[in-house]
Scaffold this motif. Structure first.
Motif, mmCIF file in Angstrom:
data_model
loop_
_atom_site.group_PDB
_atom_site.id
_atom_site.type_symbol
_atom_site.label_atom_id
_atom_site.label_comp_id
_atom_site.label_asym_id
_atom_site.label_seq_id
_atom_site.Cartn_x
_atom_site.Cartn_y
_atom_site.Cartn_z
ATOM 1 N N ILE A 5 43.358 37.332 26.662
ATOM 2 C CA ILE A 5 43.662 37.947 27.950
ATOM 3 C C ILE A 5 42.833 37.244 29.020
ATOM 4 C CG2 ILE A 5 41.964 39.798 27.495
ATOM 5 C CD1 ILE A 5 43.847 41.649 29.215
ATOM 6 N N CYS A 6 43.421 37.085 30.189
ATOM 7 C CA CYS A 6 42.758 36.402 31.301
ATOM 8 C C CYS A 6 41.470 37.143 31.663
ATOM 9 C CB CYS A 6 43.700 36.346 32.494
ATOM 10 S SG CYS A 6 42.948 35.700 34.002
ATOM 11 N N SER A 7 40.429 36.382 32.008
ATOM 12 C CA SER A 7 39.145 37.006 32.346
ATOM 13 C C SER A 7 39.126 37.519 33.782
ATOM 14 C CB SER A 7 38.013 36.000 32.142
ATOM 15 O OG SER A 7 38.234 34.870 32.964
ATOM 16 N N ASN A 8 40.181 37.188 34.554
ATOM 17 C CA ASN A 8 40.206 37.582 35.966
ATOM 18 C C ASN A 8 41.267 38.647 36.262
ATOM 19 O OD1 ASN A 8 39.287 36.963 38.769
ATOM 20 N ND2 ASN A 8 41.449 36.378 39.015
ATOM 21 N N CYS A 9 42.454 38.531 35.605
ATOM 22 C CA CYS A 9 43.517 39.526 35.785
ATOM 23 C C CYS A 9 43.830 40.149 34.421
ATOM 24 C CB CYS A 9 44.750 38.898 36.441
ATOM 25 S SG CYS A 9 45.701 37.785 35.392
ATOM 26 N N VAL A 10 44.983 40.780 34.263
ATOM 27 C CA VAL A 10 45.282 41.378 32.953
ATOM 28 C C VAL A 10 46.486 40.729 32.274
ATOM 29 C CG1 VAL A 10 44.150 43.598 33.380
ATOM 30 C CG2 VAL A 10 46.549 43.298 34.049
ATOM 31 N N VAL A 25 40.376 31.724 32.788
ATOM 32 C CA VAL A 25 41.214 32.220 33.882
ATOM 33 C C VAL A 25 42.625 31.645 33.710
ATOM 34 C CG1 VAL A 25 41.555 32.251 36.397
ATOM 35 C CG2 VAL A 25 39.245 32.422 35.445
ATOM 36 N N CYS A 26 43.641 32.485 33.903
ATOM 37 C CA CYS A 26 45.009 32.058 33.587
ATOM 38 C C CYS A 26 45.645 31.265 34.726
ATOM 39 C CB CYS A 26 45.869 33.266 33.243
ATOM 40 S SG CYS A 26 46.437 34.204 34.674
ATOM 41 N N ASP A 27 46.803 30.649 34.418
ATOM 42 C CA ASP A 27 47.485 29.828 35.422
ATOM 43 C C ASP A 27 48.097 30.675 36.542
ATOM 44 O OD1 ASP A 27 49.241 30.768 33.457
ATOM 45 O OD2 ASP A 27 50.624 29.086 33.671
ATOM 46 N N HIS A 28 48.407 31.967 36.291
ATOM 47 C CA HIS A 28 48.897 32.820 37.388
ATOM 48 C C HIS A 28 47.804 32.928 38.459
ATOM 49 C CE1 HIS A 28 52.466 34.282 35.271
ATOM 50 N NE2 HIS A 28 51.717 34.412 34.198
ATOM 51 N N CYS A 29 46.567 33.179 38.011
ATOM 52 C CA CYS A 29 45.436 33.307 38.936
ATOM 53 C C CYS A 29 45.187 31.984 39.655
ATOM 54 C CB CYS A 29 44.165 33.707 38.182
ATOM 55 S SG CYS A 29 44.175 35.421 37.650
ATOM 56 N N ASN A 30 45.118 30.900 38.889
ATOM 57 C CA ASN A 30 44.831 29.615 39.514
ATOM 58 C C ASN A 30 45.916 29.200 40.498
ATOM 59 O OD1 ASN A 30 42.267 29.023 38.488
ATOM 60 N ND2 ASN A 30 43.153 28.508 36.500
HETATM 61 ZN ZN ZN Z 1 44.810 35.682 35.470
#
Ligand code: ZN
Length: 376
Positions: A5-10, A25-30
């Motif tokens: 699971i992403c460390s920044n979002c869910v 951190v996932c690519d959606h966040c980046n």
């Molecule tokens: Zn994320």
């Protein structure tokens, strides 16, 4: 596959194409931090840009019966959009609603209070129920996750039909970065306008000719209407701070509008579909997308989201009644519906599709700055 699971979002590996960087951190966040946020201006700059757009809409609308077109689902985004259009911008919208047969009582209430208080006429497009039912059943039988396409496509097609019929150049859209910056992965919710896919599924599983159902091809609405006829889609909520909880408070106070337990729950079908069918049959929980958007735009904490996600999106107490309601409405037995629930899973790639072509189109729109983030 290992669960991450992403460390920044869910967002997590239930989105199988998710990519994490070295910090987890996932690519959606980046994608949001690199491509969306720097181009998103909700301050003075956005305000001035929006004022210029509103000026153009009003000037162009002077000789017409309506300035702009607005589709009202009864959900919070389109409801708040309508409030702004009339009260803040002084526009004269043609307001329409597509009744696909699944309106919740709450949605009907919310649509009525808004339209009454704003003294507007509501243009309701009622979809032929037998055709809708047949179309929806075809999607159930196909085994794919995106069984919301019959509702979705009817809305898009009706929108462009109205724009064409009344010669309206501006479409106001409640879509927004603030609550929707993370997009549903393609694998979860495929394009609603890919005719190649729609036709393949209808040919295999549909029985109705669907002569009344409104269809619109992406070539007609993205190319012909936009570039030849000059129809423009405006998303005003992207030019101002849009805080969902504030919008809800205003709607409740001004109109007696009532909130839904979850985004998209104005339709009983979508409630069943996003609350139960998608997460339980496929492991796709659209709340992860919605909450991640709110986390990225500072409207929810990650801890809060994780806590909410511990509970299922449906109510275990009432799900059996809900299941029976859906089956009865579709004129099938609950057992038949259960059969579609447990059948082998299929995805958009199991049927004819034009994804490559759609992706090229999406890349072009990104290159010319029309779209900031790509659905993948
Ligand atoms: Zn994320």
């Amino acid at each position: 596959m290992k669960y991450l699971i992403c460390s920044n979002c869910v967002m997590d590996t239930s989105d199988t194409r998710i990519v994490f960087d070295e910090k987890g951190v996932c690519d959606h966040c980046n994608d949001f931090y690199q491509n969306v946020k720097p181009n998103w201006h909700t301050d003075e700059r956005g305000k001035n840009e929006l004022a210029a757009i509103m000026g153009k809409i009003k000037k162009d609308g002077k000789k017409r019966d309506f300035d702009c077109l607005l589709g009202l689902s009864g959900g919070v985004d389109s409801s708040y959009m309508l409030h702004l259009a009339v009260k803040e911008f002084g526009l004269r919208p043609l307001v329409f609603h597509v009744d696909g047969g699944w309106n919740s009582e709450l949605a009907v209430h919310n649509i009525n209070v808004l339209v009454d208080k704003l003294e507007l006429d509501l243009y309701t497009e009622v979809i032929n129920w037998e055709e809708m039912r047949d179309f929806q059943l075809a999607f159930f039988k196909s085994g794919v996750p995106h069984i919301d396409i019959p509702q979705d496509h009817a809305f898009i097609a009706t929108l462009y039909n109205f724009s064409d019929m009344y010669n309206i150049k501006y479409i106001l859209n409640g879509g927004n970065i603030s609550t929707e910056c993370v997009r549903n992965p393609m694998e979860w919710l495929y394009y609603g306008t890919d005719f190649s896919q729609i036709n393949d599924i209808r040919e295999k599983y549909g029985t109705s000719k669907m002569e009344a159902y409104p269809f619109s091809s992406i070539f007609r609405h993205k190319l012909y209407l936009r570039y030849i006829r000059g129809v423009k889609v405006v998303k005003p909520l992207n030019y101002m701070p849009y805080i969902k909880s504030d919008a809800l408070k205003l709607l409740e106070k001004e109109y007696g509008w009532k909130p839904y337990p979850q985004k998209h729950f104005e339709s009983r079908f979508t409630k069943f579909y996003e609350g139960y069918w998608l997460p339980e049959r496929f492991g796709f929980d659209t709340r992860k997308v919605q909450y991640s958007s709110l986390i990225l735009t500072g409207q929810m904490t990650r801890v809060e989201a994780l806590k909410k996600l511990e509970k299922p999106a449906y109510d275990p107490e009432t799900i059996e009644d809900e299941f029976n309601y859906i089956a009865t409405k579709l004129k099938i037995t609950p057992d038949e519906l259960r059969g579609y629930f447990t059948m082998p899973k299929k995805y958009y790639w199991d049927y004819r599709n034009r994804k490559t072509l759609f992706n090229i189109g999406a890349k072009v729109l990104k290159a010319i700055g029309v779209e900031r983030s790509i659905k993948r």
